[in-house]
Design an enzyme around this catalytic site. Sequence first.
Site: not given
Ligand code: ARG
Length: 459
Positions: A282, A316, A22, A276, A324, A289, A321, A155
Amino acid sequence: MKLWGGRFTKESDRLTEDFNASIAVDSRMYREDIAGSIAHAEMLAKQGIISAEEKEQIVAGLQEILAELEEGRLEFTVAAEDVHMNIETFLIAKIGEVGKKLHTARSRNDQVALDVRLYLREETGNIKGLILDLLHTLLNLATEHVDTTMPGYTHMQKAQPVTLAHHLLAYFEMLRRDAERLEDSVKRLNSMPLGSGALAGTGFNLDREFVKARLGFANITRNSLDAVSDRDFALEFCSFASILMMHLSRFSEELILWSSEEFGFIELDDAYTTGSSIMPQKKNPDLAELVRGKTGRVYGDLIALLTIMKALPLAYNKDLQEDKEALFDAIDTVKKCLMVYEPMLRTARFKAEKMLQGAKGGFTNATDLADYLACKGLPFRDAHAIVGRAVLHCIENSRVLEDISLEEYQQFSPLIEADIYAYLDIKACVERRSVPGGPAPAAVKQALQEAALWLESMR
Ligand code: ARG
């Protein structure tokens, strides 16, 4: 070898490594990750879990890493997977064995929850500032246009006259709620999750309150299972962002319509419009938009996150992950939209004459004629029917209510007298609506005062 490689006898497949990593997304949280690690190391030393000397080395190492990252002298690797293990790897490379002690009584699960909260808290402040800037501009424009009469619509049909100030203040109200919603969400965002460990807390004698205070949080999270798997704060942000974008999208729709030749109520500045490639004449409201279009994207972020979270068992799971990308996209998009909106609006030219002309058409004073009759004692329903006939008469003869003669009027109702012409004047129609929250300049001036005080209180 991976930081977690002990129980493995083979290297990860290249595809696994790429798919699992990630770092491309979470590297932007390196400052938060380092701040969290420094607070954690200080607490470990304070609790006698590591020595003061070890803490010094760890903190100094992390500070150097921060400086090197800021200067672009360190490169993240996919092999180290995410921002947490990249930084831990840098630390171990820099200070050796002692670096391996940092992860005592911590998991990436509580670490990532911390980093995202810290990152979002910072951006929440930035975004609130951008909303307040836009509100400031709205307030200035509204102050300038207290007497600018324009048609109000329902309306998309002309309904009753209002003022541009009043119309702009409607958007002020929407964005005010957005600012307050954002601020409110911080109450729940501002809890410190470290100490939750992977899911089950830790047997080490941590001082969570110390870390909380050190990182400026208001609370510590109350349940370790929840803390590592809760992303409500990200959902709340995306919900806030979706509603804000919906407001901006509605505003954009109006700015786009108003820029058309058919409306002609505004002209956006050259600097905030585009041309344009084929049609030389234009000048297009592309920014408005795009904001309208990006609203769909932010809704997508919210739906993505809701869907990621749906049916996740405690605690978890790696699905988390994926949070984000959606969250960061919503943050980035909202910021960009707010940033272009403020100057686009500030530099727009509002065509008061066209607006007044527009307000004069479409029988926007018909309700006033009915009110006039009701004031003279006629039941409003009867007044409504009489005015309906008068309007029909006007439509059939291409006239407006203001130029029906008194004689003709008296055939509609003997209650109508010579004062009707002043009564039907468009400006008079607006001025009459001085109820609190109404469009009359007197009421709008009150609203402006209140709005200015509120805005001041938010800074
Ligand atoms: N990169 C992971 C995330 O964004 C961090 C946590 C990972 N934890 C694990 N047990 N693999 O969620």
